[in-house]
Design a protein around this motif. Structure first.
Motif, PDB file in Angstrom:
ATOM      1  N   LYS A  36       0.839  -1.206   0.000  1.00 21.37           N
ATOM      2  CA  LYS A  36       0.000   0.000   0.000  1.00 21.37           C
ATOM      3  C   LYS A  36       0.869   1.249   0.000  1.00 21.37           C
ATOM      4  N   LYS A  37       1.935   1.219   0.772  1.00 14.82           N
ATOM      5  CA  LYS A  37       2.844   2.363   0.793  1.00 14.82           C
ATOM      6  C   LYS A  37       3.513   2.548  -0.565  1.00 14.82           C
ATOM      7  N   ALA A  38       3.922   1.462  -1.193  1.00 15.63           N
ATOM      8  CA  ALA A  38       4.531   1.554  -2.524  1.00 15.63           C
ATOM      9  C   ALA A  38       3.563   2.179  -3.523  1.00 15.63           C
ATOM     10  N   SER A  39       2.284   1.840  -3.405  1.00 18.46           N
ATOM     11  CA  SER A  39       1.281   2.415  -4.307  1.00 18.46           C
ATOM     12  C   SER A  39       0.973   3.868  -3.963  1.00 18.46           C
ATOM     13  N   GLU A  40       1.051   4.211  -2.686  1.00 16.22           N
ATOM     14  CA  GLU A  40       0.883   5.624  -2.307  1.00 16.22           C
ATOM     15  C   GLU A  40       1.972   6.478  -2.942  1.00 16.22           C
ATOM     16  N   ILE A  41       3.202   5.983  -2.916  1.00 16.28           N
ATOM     17  CA  ILE A  41       4.294   6.708  -3.567  1.00 16.28           C
ATOM     18  C   ILE A  41       4.028   6.806  -5.064  1.00 16.28           C
ATOM     19  N   ASN A  42       3.550   5.715  -5.650  1.00 14.80           N
ATOM     20  CA  ASN A  42       3.258   5.715  -7.088  1.00 14.80           C
ATOM     21  C   ASN A  42       2.186   6.752  -7.434  1.00 14.80           C
ATOM     22  N   ASP A  43       1.140   6.801  -6.619  1.00 16.00           N
ATOM     23  CA  ASP A  43       0.081   7.799  -6.835  1.00 16.00           C
ATOM     24  C   ASP A  43       0.654   9.218  -6.771  1.00 16.00           C
ATOM     25  N   MET A  44       1.463   9.478  -5.755  1.00 15.72           N
ATOM     26  CA  MET A  44       2.026  10.813  -5.563  1.00 15.72           C
ATOM     27  C   MET A  44       2.893  11.223  -6.756  1.00 15.72           C
ATOM     28  N   VAL A  45       3.727  10.298  -7.220  1.00 14.68           N
ATOM     29  CA  VAL A  45       4.619  10.625  -8.334  1.00 14.68           C
ATOM     30  C   VAL A  45       3.828  10.769  -9.636  1.00 14.68           C
ATOM     31  N   PHE A  95      12.327  12.094 -14.924  1.00 15.66           N
ATOM     32  CA  PHE A  95      11.668  12.840 -13.845  1.00 15.66           C
ATOM     33  C   PHE A  95      10.986  11.867 -12.883  1.00 15.66           C
ATOM     34  N   ILE A  96      10.274  10.889 -13.429  1.00 14.37           N
ATOM     35  CA  ILE A  96       9.581   9.898 -12.599  1.00 14.37           C
ATOM     36  C   ILE A  96      10.578   9.139 -11.734  1.00 14.37           C
ATOM     37  N   ASP A  97      11.643   8.651 -12.357  1.00  9.16           N
ATOM     38  CA  ASP A  97      12.630   7.848 -11.622  1.00  9.16           C
ATOM     39  C   ASP A  97      13.267   8.651 -10.493  1.00  9.16           C
ATOM     40  N   ASN A  98      13.554   9.916 -10.755  1.00  9.35           N
ATOM     41  CA  ASN A  98      14.154  10.767  -9.724  1.00  9.35           C
ATOM     42  C   ASN A  98      13.188  11.054  -8.589  1.00  9.35           C
ATOM     43  N   GLU A  99      11.916  11.239  -8.922  1.00 12.79           N
ATOM     44  CA  GLU A  99      10.915  11.499  -7.878  1.00 12.79           C
ATOM     45  C   GLU A  99      10.738  10.288  -6.961  1.00 12.79           C
ATOM     46  N   TYR A 100      10.852   9.096  -7.523  1.00 14.73           N
ATOM     47  CA  TYR A 100      10.790   7.900  -6.682  1.00 14.73           C
ATOM     48  C   TYR A 100      11.877   7.930  -5.611  1.00 14.73           C
ATOM     49  N   LEU A 101      13.077   8.245  -6.038  1.00 10.77           N
ATOM     50  CA  LEU A 101      14.198   8.266  -5.094  1.00 10.77           C
ATOM     51  C   LEU A 101      13.999   9.343  -4.042  1.00 10.77           C
ATOM     52  N   LYS A 102      13.492  10.505  -4.454  1.00 12.74           N
ATOM     53  CA  LYS A 102      13.215  11.574  -3.492  1.00 12.74           C
ATOM     54  C   LYS A 102      12.186  11.131  -2.453  1.00 12.74           C
ATOM     55  N   ALA A 103      11.254  10.272  -2.872  1.00 12.29           N
ATOM     56  CA  ALA A 103      10.189   9.812  -1.973  1.00 12.29           C
ATOM     57  C   ALA A 103      10.632   8.663  -1.076  1.00 12.29           C
ATOM     58  N   GLY A 104      11.867   8.202  -1.264  1.00 10.63           N
ATOM     59  CA  GLY A 104      12.386   7.145  -0.414  1.00 10.63           C
ATOM     60  C   GLY A 104      12.321   5.757  -0.989  1.00 10.63           C
ATOM     61  N   VAL A 111       4.015  14.004 -12.024  1.00  9.85           N
ATOM     62  CA  VAL A 111       4.419  13.973 -13.436  1.00  9.85           C
ATOM     63  C   VAL A 111       3.320  14.547 -14.325  1.00  9.85           C
ATOM     64  N   ALA A 112       2.056  14.389 -13.926  1.00  8.86           N
ATOM     65  CA  ALA A 112       0.965  14.979 -14.706  1.00  8.86           C
ATOM     66  C   ALA A 112       1.096  16.501 -14.744  1.00  8.86           C
ATOM     67  N   ASP A 113       1.544  17.077 -13.631  1.00  9.79           N
ATOM     68  CA  ASP A 113       1.759  18.526 -13.583  1.00  9.79           C
ATOM     69  C   ASP A 113       3.046  18.934 -14.306  1.00  9.79           C
ATOM     70  N   TYR A 114       3.990  18.032 -14.382  1.00 12.05           N
ATOM     71  CA  TYR A 114       5.306  18.323 -14.956  1.00 12.05           C
ATOM     72  C   TYR A 114       5.312  18.315 -16.483  1.00 12.05           C
ATOM     73  N   ILE A 115       4.514  17.440 -17.080  1.00  6.51           N
ATOM     74  CA  ILE A 115       4.563  17.236 -18.534  1.00  6.51           C
ATOM     75  C   ILE A 115       4.225  18.521 -19.284  1.00  6.51           C
ATOM     76  N   LYS A 116       5.060  18.813 -20.284  1.00  5.63           N
ATOM     77  CA  LYS A 116       4.828  19.979 -21.136  1.00  5.63           C
ATOM     78  C   LYS A 116       5.113  19.629 -22.598  1.00  5.63           C
ATOM     79  N   GLU A 117       4.394  20.293 -23.463  1.00  2.48           N
ATOM     80  CA  GLU A 117       4.646  20.129 -24.896  1.00  2.48           C
ATOM     81  C   GLU A 117       6.126  20.404 -25.188  1.00  2.48           C
ATOM     82  N   GLY A 118       6.716  19.557 -26.030  1.00  2.54           N
ATOM     83  CA  GLY A 118       8.115  19.723 -26.403  1.00  2.54           C
ATOM     84  C   GLY A 118       9.081  18.868 -25.602  1.00  2.54           C
ATOM     85  N   MET A 119       8.627  18.312 -24.472  1.00  2.82           N
ATOM     86  CA  MET A 119       9.492  17.424 -23.695  1.00  2.82           C
ATOM     87  C   MET A 119       9.696  16.100 -24.433  1.00  2.82           C
TER      88      MET A 119
END
Length: 357
Positions: free
Chosen positions: A139-148, A168-177, A152-160
């Motif tokens: 459940k905790k692993a999925s909570e982290i997945n939901d958060m990331v 970005f996703i992989d780095n956010e996982y590490l930041k979340a522990g 990423v939905a807020d991060y995505i921009k045209e041209g990326m």
């Protein structure tokens, strides 16, 4: 004796196996708490219904006081003879799914009278039913997945580029522990989303009007999460939203029937029949879901050919999709826990189509 080994021994007895070689390092960790990465070397736990269990260990492994009989050896010794000395050739030997042919075949040649049988399901069936501790971790692993996923939905921009989003996703996982990813993060733009396991490109950039399919998961305390959502950059045309709604409804229909005693083939049929009814069956030709735990894909699936039934403690994915080659693809995936009287979703991210970028 621990409860997990007791449950494996019971399954061995039901199958008529008195001795079983467990070689999958994750299965050995599951049963003993000991983790070794053996590489090409011999490493195994031999379980016996008599209660005498043996670990085969190379001197290179840093392991102490396993609680089992231990047989130690070096790279210079005849390891096939060492295995053979631990086996009763007069009765069938259960074999793990991961035991390499470089050990199995020489053993069969050395002991031609030995009958080897498939025994991996004795362990995998126990791994498929999670206990309270495992459920809490997942459940905790999925909570982290939901958060990331929300980040990423807020991060995505045209041209990326796809790779930029995946990094970005992989780095956010590490930041979340999290300790890492459950699998290589999948990010697909436009037509690439029709390739169900497309690897992110560092040159393919996102254009307005394209879909963004993201399949991602992280590892938390040795257990995996997994989720897929499909977004749209700037806008979504009527065909895209219609297909997305069909896939979402297929997910909801499948999830609605999940409870103990329901056959996996019947769960699959809820989604498959609906997509067929809408005229898109030829664009979805894979199973509905897979089991998950220490590995992203574990023993057990949700498919038309699986007549087994759901049990409390099982966790698996529900992930129908529609893939239009050369145009785009849509997949929506949740993890579902079977409870005593129904089910619980491990993912809370909205499944409706969403505009990003």
């Amino acid at each position: 004796m621990n409860d997990r080994i007791s449950r494996v021994l019971k399954k061995m007895e039901e199958k008529g196996i008195t001795q079983l070689i467990v070689s999958d390092p994750l299965s050995i960790r599951f049963l003993t708490g000991i983790m070794v990465n053996p590489g090409e070397r011999l490493y195994a736990l031999i379980l016996r219904t008599s209660g005498k269990h043996t670990m085969l260990l190379n001197y290179l492994y840093f392991v102490k006081d396993t609680g089992f009989e231990e047989v130690w050896f070096s790279d210079m010794e005849d390891q096939i003879s060492i295995i053979a000395d631990q086996i009763d050739p007069s009765v069938p030997l259960g074999i793990d799914k991961t035991w390499p042919a470089r050990f199995l075949i020489p053993l069969q040649e050395k002991l031609p009278q030995l009958k080897t049988v498939w025994g991996s399901d004795c362990v995998d069936g126990v791994r498929a039913v999670k206990n309270d501790e495992e459920i809490a971790i997942m459940k905790k692993a999925s909570e982290i997945n939901d958060m990331v996923m929300e980040k990423v939905a807020d991060y995505i921009k045209e041209g990326m580029t796809e790779k930029q989003v995946a990094d970005f996703i992989d780095n956010e996982y590490l930041k979340a522990g999290a300790s890492g990813t459950s699998f290589d993060t999948i990010v697909c733009f436009g037509p690439n989303a029709a390739d169900q396991h497309h690897m992110p490109s560092d040159t393919r950039t996102l254009k307005a009007g394209e879909c963004v399919l993201i399949d991602m998961g992280c590892v938390w305390q040795g257990y995996c999460s997994d989720m897929t959502r499909t977004f749209y950059c700037k806008s979504a045309d009527p065909e895209q939203t219609e297909i997305h709604d069909i896939v979402r409804e297929a997910v909801l229909r499948a999830e609605s029937v999940i409870k103990p005693g329901v056959r996996f083939c019947d769960i699959d049929a809820q989604a498959r029949d609906y997509i067929d009814e809408k005229g898109y069956s030829e664009y979805w030709k894979i199973r509905l879901g897979h089991f998950i735990g220490q590995e992203d894909h574990e023993y057990g699936d949700v498919s038309p050919i699986n007549k087994n039934v759901a049990e409390p403690g099982m966790i698996f994915s529900i992930e129908p999709g529609i893939y239009l080659e050369g145009k785009y693809g849509v997949r929506i995936e949740d993890l579902v826990l079977v409870t005593e009287d129904g089910h619980e979703l491990l993912n809370a991210v909205e499944k409706k189509w969403r505009i990003v970028g």
